[in-house]
Enzyme design. Structure first.
Site, mmCIF file in Angstrom:
data_model
loop_
_atom_site.group_PDB
_atom_site.id
_atom_site.type_symbol
_atom_site.label_atom_id
_atom_site.label_comp_id
_atom_site.label_asym_id
_atom_site.label_seq_id
_atom_site.Cartn_x
_atom_site.Cartn_y
_atom_site.Cartn_z
ATOM 1 N N ASP A 1 -2.582 -6.383 5.701
ATOM 2 C CA ASP A 1 -2.725 -6.819 4.140
ATOM 3 C C ASP A 1 -3.705 -7.780 4.065
ATOM 4 O OD1 ASP A 1 0.118 -5.576 4.703
ATOM 5 O OD2 ASP A 1 1.032 -7.493 5.118
ATOM 6 N N GLU B 1 3.805 0.085 -2.946
ATOM 7 C CA GLU B 1 3.562 -1.716 -2.997
ATOM 8 C C GLU B 1 1.860 -1.959 -2.774
ATOM 9 O OE1 GLU B 1 5.533 -1.887 0.784
ATOM 10 O OE2 GLU B 1 3.824 -1.484 2.326
#
Length: 484
Positions: free
Chosen positions: A207, A364
């Site tokens: 991420d 997402e």
């Protein structure tokens, strides 16, 4: 275009090849008699091609290397032969297409050798083109002798050939019926590997949020390698060139956040008026912390979540902050749906209620940037535990949307031939003062990674003339250091 119909290899050429073989045998015999070893570079054969390596593809007849004309990165650029050198436009990676066939991918452009218009004719033009895994882009290496190969096109059954048996600089390459000519035989010479820069960060990380702050590039990742994504701390890394990274250690520990001590995920950062603002996921809620330095330490700014679990009807995770040219800041977040809200001047509250802007196939990992007046929303599709986790994007004329999914999505996805899987949760950074862009993302660790054993990579991102994002090729090598 290529050689001539019905041509044969001349007696002179056969004699030359025979004499070369004879000299080699004599050298070996002398060495054996003296009890010494002959150590000469061994070209690759079809059975020993390394799909992680780069090769020069050298013509037996001319000694020159397969290259992209003038180092072009454009579709339809002609494939030619040039004197061997260090140019990456004559370095090729063999990408496995199955069944013994490979695509030859140019190191400098990411495009592959392609028989133009899927022609099956003798003399058909050979170019570079965007990789679509077409049969006309697939070649089977077939051993001949002494370490030379023929490269047989899957679509036509014809072989790569130097036009007219030319030995000249810039002579064009085409396809032609196999006649076992020396100008149809190639030696693969492995290029000494440049230092690999993917993964960009050591260990397990995911991420990544990449930014340019305080004169350096920074990455704020999720610390990975924990069961059920159980990290409790945020770290930061800085670099002058996107390649050489300094680990600044823990910049925020959830032990110091009163409302949550678990699941430290997917931070993002912004700078305003002397303060760095870190937005982060914790306990599937979104908090905000602040510091006077990008290296922290950061302290919780609210003593409570900015966004609470389920408050807007989706998983309240994966924040992304974007500051527009006029200084207005926006927060994007959500898994399952995408939300956006304008932040107040304090950076700790919403000035507008979050609005849903979910583009097609959104899962997402929102990341928003602006280029030439267009707002780009990059996001991930599928599940981070899937090897098909990948990056899509959508565009809008406003930071508040609506966002329309781009026709070119997904723009970043796995490359099974290179063993690269699970390419997702990205962010992008622009080199200050230049229209030069890079993308940070995570992939499964190589080897043996999965959805909780991921590593951060960086690759180049480019744009077409219409503003669309060109297909991004995930690489094992990464990028060269970015100079000012």
């Amino acid at each position: 275009m290529t050689g001539f119909p019905g041509r044969v290899v001349s007696r002179r050429r056969r004699d030359t090849a025979s004499r070369a073989t004879g000299w080699w045998r004599l050298l070996v015999a002398v060495a054996m008699a003296l009890g010494t070893a002959v150590v000469l570079p061994r070209p690759a054969d079809a059975a020993t091609i390394d799909t992680t390596a780069y090769y020069q593809v050298v013509s037996r007849s001319s000694g020159k290397a397969l290259a992209v004309q003038d180092g072009s990165t454009a579709d339809q650029a002609q494939i030619v032969q040039y004197t061997t050198g260090a140019a990456t436009s004559q370095q090729w990676q063999f990408v496995d297409s199955g069944g013994g066939y490979y695509r030859l991918r140019a190191r400098h452009s990411g495009k592959v050798v392609d028989v133009a218009a899927r022609s099956t004719a003798d003399g058909a033009k050979v170019v570079q083109y965007t990789d679509n895994n077409g049969a006309n882009q697939q070649f089977k290496p077939v051993d001949t002798d002494s370490g030379y190969l023929k490269l047989v096109n899957r679509n036509s059954g014809k072989v790569l050939d130097v036009y007219g048996r030319s030995t000249a600089e810039g002579a064009v390459i085409s396809q032609y019926t196999d006649n076992n000519g020396a100008n149809q035989q190639w030696r693969l010479v492995r290029v000494d590997a440049a230092p690999a820069h993917n993964p960009a960060l050591p260990g397990y990380n995911a991420d990544p949020q990449v930014r340019y702050l305080a004169g350096q590039y920074w990455i704020y990742p999720t610390s990975d390698g924990y069961a059920d994504w159980g990290s409790t701390k945020f770290t930061a890394y800085s670099s002058p060139d996107l390649v050489n990274w300094t680990d600044h250690g823990v910049v925020l520990d959830l032990a110091n956040v009163s409302w949550c001590h678990a699941r430290a995920w997917a931070p993002t950062i912004a700078y305003r008026d002397g303060t760095y603002w870190l937005y982060f996921s914790a306990c599937q809620q979104i908090g905000v912390a602040r510091s006077t330095s990008p290296s922290g330490p950061f302290t919780d700014a609210l003593g409570r979540p900015l966004v609470s679990t389920g408050q807007y009807g989706e998983q309240e995770i994966d924040p992304d902050v974007f500051v527009d040219d006029d200084g207005t800041a926006y927060l994007y977040f959500g898994s399952g749906n995408a939300e956006v809200a304008r932040l107040s001047a304090s950076m700790t509250a919403f000035a507008t209620a979050p609005a849903r802007i979910t583009p097609a196939s959104f899962r997402e990992a929102s990341n928003v940037f602006k280029r030439n007046g267009t707002y780009y929303l990059m996001y991930s599709e599928n599940d981070t535990r899937s090897e098909d986790y990948r990056v899509d994007y959508a565009t809008s004329a406003s930071p508040l949307g609506p966002f329309t999914k781009a026709a070119g999505s997904p723009v970043l996805s796995k490359d099974t031939g290179a063993g690269i899987l699970g390419t997702g949760h990205s962010s992008v950074v622009k080199v200050p003062g230049r229209d030069e862009w890079y993308i940070a993302y995570h992939r499964f660790r190589i080897p043996g990674g999965d959805g909780t054993h991921r590593e951060v990579c960086i690759d180049t991102m480019t744009f077409a003339s219409d503003g669309s994002i060109n297909r991004i090729r995930p690489t094992l090598t990464g990028i060269a250091p970015v100079t000012p």
